[in-house]
Design an enzyme around this catalytic site. Structure first.
Site, PDB file in Angstrom:
ATOM      1  N   PRO A 281       0.852  -1.202   0.000  1.00  9.96           N
ATOM      2  CA  PRO A 281       0.000   0.000   0.000  1.00  9.96           C
ATOM      3  C   PRO A 281       0.880   1.243   0.000  1.00  9.96           C
ATOM      4  O   PRO A 281       1.837   1.332   0.783  1.00  9.96           O
ATOM      5  CB  PRO A 281      -0.784  -0.118   1.321  1.00  9.96           C
ATOM      6  CG  PRO A 281      -0.666  -1.549   1.723  1.00  9.96           C
ATOM      7  CD  PRO A 281       0.637  -2.040   1.188  1.00  9.96           C
ATOM      8  N   CYS A 366       2.664   3.193  10.116  1.00 13.95           N
ATOM      9  CA  CYS A 366       2.773   4.555   9.576  1.00 13.95           C
ATOM     10  C   CYS A 366       3.559   5.429  10.555  1.00 13.95           C
ATOM     11  O   CYS A 366       3.196   5.545  11.724  1.00 13.95           O
ATOM     12  CB  CYS A 366       1.390   5.144   9.332  1.00 13.95           C
ATOM     13  SG  CYS A 366       1.446   6.833   8.659  1.00 13.95           S
ATOM     14  N   GLY A 474      11.231  -3.730   2.632  1.00 14.70           N
ATOM     15  CA  GLY A 474      12.311  -2.766   2.738  1.00 14.70           C
ATOM     16  C   GLY A 474      13.435  -2.983   1.741  1.00 14.70           C
ATOM     17  O   GLY A 474      14.096  -4.019   1.763  1.00 14.70           O
TER      18      GLY A 474
END
Length: 627
Positions: A281, A366, A474
């Site tokens: 996302p 987040c 990552g």
């Protein structure tokens, strides 16, 4: 143009990859530009930065040295960027523009004067309307900026031969209807009892949990009894009819059993991400047209942008736009963010009733201050009881798998993900995605894949023999990164984020196990495909064109970082290697490599026509104001 040879000082850098400057992509010497002097373009600075650095001597101030020290630096992000929306001089009524009767009549707040509108309408961009070509009818009528392809000489709207009114089926699901928005805003939507067990604290919360546990245990007992009865019947060779097993009250159709007792984990839809490529996302850039591009290039799993729970529950149109799903997204989820168990429980009821998804993801990773300061996002990782309430409330309601995205922890050097993962598994979470950075790190330094490997071991060590899959996240920028992590860790897969923003064809490279030296025309065609998808999604009128342009420019702030494979001395490019100033193998390739925001606008004008008068675009990163 002069080229630059690597200096002896640079070549002897012991901390580099292959004897090259650390953190810089190794481009072949024949493509490097010698003695490039950067200049700052003030029009791409915020008002605060223009005032801070002065104008017109901004470049001099930034490059000056005082007492051996550098001058003030221009770095970081442009925060609180305003979204410019073009307003036409005459806003024509949408009913009138498509030759329909306006139900508001004289009370309509938009213009019904088509002649006045046509006098102020901006010129057409092109001769082919993608909406008309695909559907046989363009609902934007006179306002379409490609109207020449479907407007008659008198301004009336054409319909393709064989077009039947109402025959076009929308490719997009999960849009918010007016009735739903009205019910949410007036608080008349029926939430049943979703999330109510944790609405209050103390005794009420405990009582709610006790009631839920009792209901689940009761249902387990019923299921076990039925299974035992079936076994006895089979041993005695007696056929037991379904009608004899079911309770007579369930046959009336008035009240369903699942309205009182939620689904058990075994009854919920199963999650199967094995061997699939997952597009992470992505806020702002991970919109529907972009996801369609990634699907065509090989992505298997897609997920909508992060949406805030409270905004969805109050019927905010902008937030519901993040829920939309294209028909090509065959494995699709939505990502939601919230910190209150009762709110997230009601949201689960809403999603279950109104949204077509294959899974729901909770964002606990987040790092943005605005989100974390409200107790949501990564801040939720430090509140074990709160995240437990959120997870259990949502699982008790949803009939699709629930996944969670987390980071290594909140503070740098204080990893806590390995402590949270077993709890998430025990609470019923189907899958966890782990970004190998802390909240404090944001996106600096490299992701800690050693720690991701440790957490994958924890997730796999299930006492019941049913391990929870963990996806790593990552710095995956090429197929070598992907398969190296897959082979050396126990991760079930990977989320691909910035790597897909910089080069969306990374999914093709992974599936075909090759470095794709994609040509500049092929890259430009991807942008063209995005604009067509954007016009189809946001509209072909001026507002839709400018919305498409804005999202295209946002995406270009990532794509310019890509260095073509044919220009690299040692491919592949790593995500932490910034491109030096270089020229491409063609003018188009050079333009695509530019980090200057003004060059991105030139590219957008090649696809969407000239920008409107007074157009402004402030890039996300201040560095993109440099020429």
């Amino acid at each position: 143009m002069e080229i630059e040879e690597p200096s002896a000082e640079v070549a002897s850098n012991s901390g580099s990859r292959g004897g090259w400057e650390k953190g810089v992509a190794r481009v072949k010497p024949e493509f490097l530009v010698k003695d490039h002097v950067r200049e700052l373009d003030p029009k791409f600075l915020s008002a605060a930065d223009q005032e801070k650095f002065g104008n017109p001597d901004i470049s001099a101030a930034l490059n000056a040295e005082t007492d051996g020290k550098r001058g003030p630096k221009l770095k970081g992000r442009n925060k609180n960027r305003s979204k410019q929306n073009y307003r036409e001089a005459v806003k024509v009524c949408s009913y009138i523009s498509r030759e329909a009767d306006c139900p508001y009549g004289a009370k309509c707040r938009y213009s019904h004067d088509l002649k006045a509108y046509m006098q102020t309408k901006l010129p057409d961009i092109g001769d082919e309307c993608v909406i008309y070509q695909r559907k046989g009818f363009c609902p934007y009528g006179l306002t379409c900026r490609f109207g020449a392809s479907h407007l008659n000489a008198d301004g009336t709207n054409k319909k393709a031969d064989g077009f039947v009114e109402g025959s076009v089926v929308s490719d997009v699901k999960n849009g918010m209807t007016k009735d739903l928005q009205r019910n949410l805003r007036k608080r008349t939507f029926d939430f049943h009892d979703g999330g109510q067990q944790n609405k209050r604290g103390g005794k009420d919360r405990k009582k709610g949990r006790d009631v839920l546990v009792a209901a689940v245990e009761a249902k387990k007992s019923i299921v076990e009894s039925v299974i035992e009865a079936d076994a006895v019947a089979e041993d005695e060779d007696v056929a037991v009819a379904d009608a004899d097993i079911e309770d007579e009250s369930m046959a009336t159709g008035d009240i369903r059993d699942e309205e009182h007792i939620r689904l058990l984990p075994a009854e919920r839809k199963r999650l199967n991400f094995a061997g699939k490529l997952y597009l992470s996302p992505l806020t702002t850039v991970g919109n529907l047209p972009y996801r369609r591009i990634c699907k065509r290039l090989g992505a298997d799993i897609t997920c909508g942008e992060m949406a805030l729970a409270n905004n969805l529950l109050t019927g905010q149109q902008s937030e519901w736009a993040l829920m939309v799903r294209h028909s090509s997204e065959d494995l699709f989820g939505v990502q939601v963010c919230g910190s209150r168990p009762d709110v997230m429980g009601r949201l689960a009821e809403l999603l279950k009733a109104e949204v077509s998804v294959d899974f729901v993801d909770i964002n606990c990773g987040c790092p943005i201050d605005l989100v974390c300061n409200s107790g949501s996002g990564c801040a939720l990782m430090g509140r074990s009881q709160r995240i437990e309430g959120v997870v259990k409330n949502m699982i008790s309601v949803l009939d699709v798998p629930l996944t969670v995205k987390i980071r290594t922890g909140i503070h740098d050097g204080k990893n806590i993900a390995h402590e949270l993962i077993p709890k998430l598994r025990d609470w019923g979470v189907s899958q966890v995605s782990l970004h190998g950075r802390s909240r404090e790190q944001r996106y600096t330094k490299l992701a800690d894949w050693k720690y991701i490997a440790e957490c994958a071991e924890v997730a796999a060590a299930a006492a019941d023999g049913n391990p929870m899959p963990l996806f790593g996240n990552g710095d995956v920028m090429n197929y070598q990164d992907y398969y190296e992590h897959l082979e050396n860790t126990k991760v079930a897969g990977m989320l691909i984020a910035r790597g897909a923003l910089i080069k969306p064809w990374i999914f093709t490279e992974i599936k075909e196990r090759r470095d794709w030296d994609i040509s500049a025309p092929e890259r430009f065609d991807i942008f063209k495909e995005f604009t067509n998808f954007g016009l189809e999604h946001w509209g072909s009128d001026t507002r839709g064109v400018e919305t498409t342009r804005r999202f295209l420019l946002e995406w270009m702030s990532f794509t310019h970082r890509y260095v073509p494979v044919g220009l690299l001395e040692q491919p592949p490019q790593r995500i932490n290697e910034r491109p030096p100033h270089y020229v491409g193998r063609s003018d188009l390739e050079t333009l695509l490599s530019s980090s200057h925001c003004n060059d991105w606008i030139k590219l957008s004008e090649m696809l969407l026509g000239p920008v409107v008068e007074g157009f402004q675009f402030l890039p996300k990163h201040k560095a993109n104001a440099w020429k």
